[in-house]
Motif scaffolding. Structure first.
Motif, PDB file in Angstrom:
ATOM      1  N   HIS A   6       0.913  -0.979  -0.407  1.00 56.14           N
ATOM      2  CA  HIS A   6       0.197   0.044   0.113  1.00 56.14           C
ATOM      3  C   HIS A   6       1.214   0.951   0.230  1.00 56.14           C
ATOM      4  N   THR A   7       0.907   2.144  -0.820  1.00 55.92           N
ATOM      5  CA  THR A   7       1.659   2.964  -1.001  1.00 55.92           C
ATOM      6  C   THR A   7       1.392   4.200  -2.086  1.00 55.92           C
ATOM      7  N   ASN A  12       9.536   8.136   0.553  1.00 53.54           N
ATOM      8  CA  ASN A  12       9.403   6.697   2.060  1.00 53.54           C
ATOM      9  C   ASN A  12       8.417   5.693   0.503  1.00 53.54           C
ATOM     10  N   GLY A  13       7.408   5.803   0.096  1.00 54.47           N
ATOM     11  CA  GLY A  13       7.092   4.606  -1.061  1.00 54.47           C
ATOM     12  C   GLY A  13       8.819   4.040  -2.457  1.00 54.47           C
ATOM     13  N   ARG A  14       9.002   3.912  -2.785  1.00 52.19           N
ATOM     14  CA  ARG A  14      10.358   3.960  -3.126  1.00 52.19           C
ATOM     15  C   ARG A  14      11.019   3.531  -2.470  1.00 52.19           C
ATOM     16  N   ILE A  53       1.280   6.510   4.732  1.00 55.06           N
ATOM     17  CA  ILE A  53       2.363   5.453   3.766  1.00 55.06           C
ATOM     18  C   ILE A  53       3.482   5.733   4.206  1.00 55.06           C
ATOM     19  N   PRO A  54       4.373   4.512   3.643  1.00 54.40           N
ATOM     20  CA  PRO A  54       3.752   3.183   2.791  1.00 54.40           C
ATOM     21  C   PRO A  54       3.552   1.673   3.957  1.00 54.40           C
ATOM     22  N   PHE A  70       3.592  -1.218   9.302  1.00 54.45           N
ATOM     23  CA  PHE A  70       3.364  -0.064   8.829  1.00 54.45           C
ATOM     24  C   PHE A  70       4.868   1.094   9.357  1.00 54.45           C
ATOM     25  N   GLU A  71       4.967   1.828   9.079  1.00 49.58           N
ATOM     26  CA  GLU A  71       6.856   2.444   8.840  1.00 49.58           C
ATOM     27  C   GLU A  71       7.200   2.172   7.804  1.00 49.58           C
TER      28      GLU A  71
END
Length: 210
Positions: A6-7, A12-14, A53-54, A70-71
């Motif tokens: 989930h992103t 932070n997603g990358r 996210i993510p 999470f985190e």
């Protein structure tokens, strides 16, 4: 079994897309459009209590039972533990990985993130003050990283999840108004990482609705 990732298309997603690709883990992207407030949806809140996210849901967690994490730093540590990759088993070797991961989470992320914020502030007085404060600190952190990388090829010696974490933010260096030419060791590290097919795939994967 496939990890639900989930992103959104953020630093932070990358971090996590790069780690998943480097570790060759199967995953499915589930976009959470933070510009539309989708991070506040009750279903997402159940797996990410901080509405950020993510987050991941691994159906094949410890003891074969599903787990949500999470985190981004916690996700990287979990994935490193799960796969035995990019996170040394030896405690002495693991310590610098954790140190530099925490360095990223505590500084090289929050500080550049404030630069992103103040660049968009409408008030010229507020913008000038905020940019000066956080740009100075961001450049200081790039200097810390540059000095470290003058001594080692990767931040913890060997390639690790700490590199993936820091790379997610260094990727936005232009938005930080930082030229990597000013930090030659960071530039060498950055270019070395982007030569890796897993990193390239991690940044190429679509993480938004565009």
């Amino acid at each position: 079994m496939t990890i639900a990732f989930h992103t959104w298309n953020t630093p932070n997603g990358r971090k996590i897309s790069v780690a998943l690709e480097e570790m060759n883990l199967p995953y499915t992207v589930r976009t959470v459009n933070i510009s539309k407030g989708e991070q506040h949806a009750p279903d997402f809140l159940r797996i990410s209590p901080n509405n950020r996210i993510p987050a991941i849901v691994d159906p094949d967690g410890p003891d074969g039972q599903p787990i949500s994490v999470f985190e981004s730093g916690a996700i990287l540590l979990y994935l490193g533990e799960k796969t035995g990759q990019f996170l040394p088993a030896n405690l002495r070797e693991r310590v610098p990985v954790i140190e530099w991961l925490m360095w990223q989470m505590g500084g090289f992320g929050p500080m550049p993130g404030q630069v992103h914020h103040f660049r968009a502030v409408e008030s010229e007085i507020d913008r000038r003050y905020g940019l000066k404060r956080y740009s100075d600190e961001t450049r200081r952190l790039y200097g810390v990283l540059d000095r470290r990388l003058a001594e080692v090829e990767f931040v913890a010696g060997e390639l690790s999840v700490a590199d993936f974490a820091i790379l997610g933010w260094a990727w936005r260096h232009e938005r930080h108004q930082v030229s990597l030419d000013d930090f030659p060791n960071v530039k060498r590290w950055y270019e070395t990482l982007f030569e890796r097919p897993g990193v390239q795939r991690g940044f190429a994967v679509k993480l938004d609705d565009q």
